[in-house]
Design an enzyme around this catalytic site. Sequence first.
Site, PDB file in Angstrom:
ATOM      1  CB  THR A  65      87.989 104.011  34.583  1.00  0.00           C
ATOM      2  OG1 THR A  65      87.003 104.832  34.221  1.00  0.00           O
ATOM      3  CG2 THR A  65      87.955 102.144  34.374  1.00  0.00           C
ATOM      4  CB  SER A  99      87.495 112.341  36.546  1.00  0.00           C
ATOM      5  OG  SER A  99      87.583 112.161  35.400  1.00  0.00           O
ATOM      6  CB  SER A 100      83.671 113.421  31.431  1.00  0.00           C
ATOM      7  OG  SER A 100      83.546 112.054  32.321  1.00  0.00           O
ATOM      8  CB  THR A 129      92.515 108.623  33.004  1.00  0.00           C
ATOM      9  OG1 THR A 129      91.463 108.090  31.898  1.00  0.00           O
ATOM     10  CG2 THR A 129      93.287 107.588  33.642  1.00  0.00           C
ATOM     11  CG  ASP A 130      87.304 110.852  31.038  1.00  0.00           C
ATOM     12  OD1 ASP A 130      88.152 110.357  30.729  1.00  0.00           O
ATOM     13  OD2 ASP A 130      85.941 111.047  30.742  1.00  0.00           O
TER      14      ASP A 130
HETATM   15  N1  LIG Z   1      89.633 106.261  32.644  1.00  0.00           N
HETATM   16  C1  LIG Z   1      88.977 106.616  33.556  1.00  0.00           C
HETATM   17  O1  LIG Z   1      89.172 107.367  34.151  1.00  0.00           O
HETATM   18  C2  LIG Z   1      87.675 107.738  32.486  1.00  0.00           C
HETATM   19  C3  LIG Z   1      86.068 107.835  33.519  1.00  0.00           C
HETATM   20  N2  LIG Z   1      85.835 107.963  32.384  1.00  0.00           N
HETATM   21  C4  LIG Z   1      86.672 109.222  34.152  1.00  0.00           C
HETATM   22  O2  LIG Z   1      88.151 109.887  33.846  1.00  0.00           O
HETATM   23  O3  LIG Z   1      85.923 108.886  35.487  1.00  0.00           O
END
Ligand SMILES: NC(=O)C[C@H](N)C(=O)O
Length: 314
Positions: free
Chosen positions: A12, A54-55, A87-88
């Site tokens: 993100t 990252s997912s 963050t995922d």
């Molecule tokens: N807040 C984030 O970074 C979520 C995003 N879907 C990721 O993990 O890439």
Amino acid sequence: MPEVIVLATGGTIASRHDDSGAAVPADAGATLVRTAGAVPGIDVTVRDVTATDSSALTLDQLDEIRAAVTDALGDPDVAGVVVTHGTDTMEETSLLVDLTHADPRPVVFTGAQHPADSPAADGPANLAEAIAVAADPAYRGLGVLLSFAGQVQTVRGLAKLSTVAPQPFAGGLPVAELEGTAPHRLLTKHAPIGDVRVDVVASYPGADGALVDAAVAAGARGIVLAGTGSGNTTVALAEAVRRALDAGVVVVVSTRIASGPVDAAYGGGGGAADLVAAGALLSRRLRPGQARIVLLALLAAGVGPRWIGAYLGR
Ligand SMILES: NC(=O)C[C@H](N)C(=O)O
């Protein structure tokens, strides 16, 4: 002037909204660093490793990120490394790096909860802080760290607990409370995890053993159970775990609960006590995602169940 290398991987922090309104990685590392602004007294170099949410990261990409960190630390003039990451699955990649991180120089993961084109974008401030932490000698010798929303914590035990909170992470040890305790590095040498299969299977009321049997049939060398409560499952799932153990698969019991230890407290056929009696290992503190990373790294390195149990049992 201390030099910090920023490794950009997507997430993100690098994302912007596309025509459909969905956030997708768009910004290169140089843009992230420019937006974060100059951190006084620190020379920043950027390398783009990937630009992936990252997912969607593959195990091969996790290996690439880990290798990029090692590469960056190959330069003795580098004071520390920052990894910008979604963050995922921040808890997974950061722990993989931590398992082999013996160098005292800080490796600091950071990211954002809001995309780069959001009015509430938190990435620039998070990145500026992470760069300052990576260059600060006070953070040396603490293993891999997460710097996010003004807090710095170790990554062992880390989990993302909120999809929206400005500080979504908990479970690591806050650096302010560490009192000089050095983290425990697990492996002296990393073996690539890309070809190892470890699956996570959840327990819930009425769960049968079909998904454990399917994981074994698909070639899993390890299975992590996301148990209920302190690590319990159904009787049918425990029977499938016995079959998996008989087939030589390493089974680790974790929990779907956010906090508190996993414990062999309950029996009744599917309790954690029954699973341990059958030969499963307990992941005392690590939640399923991180327990899986430990299993992947140790199985890839040829480490046996005794050591896996010793690490996860702490
Ligand atoms: N807040 C984030 O970074 C979520 C995003 N879907 C990721 O993990 O890439």
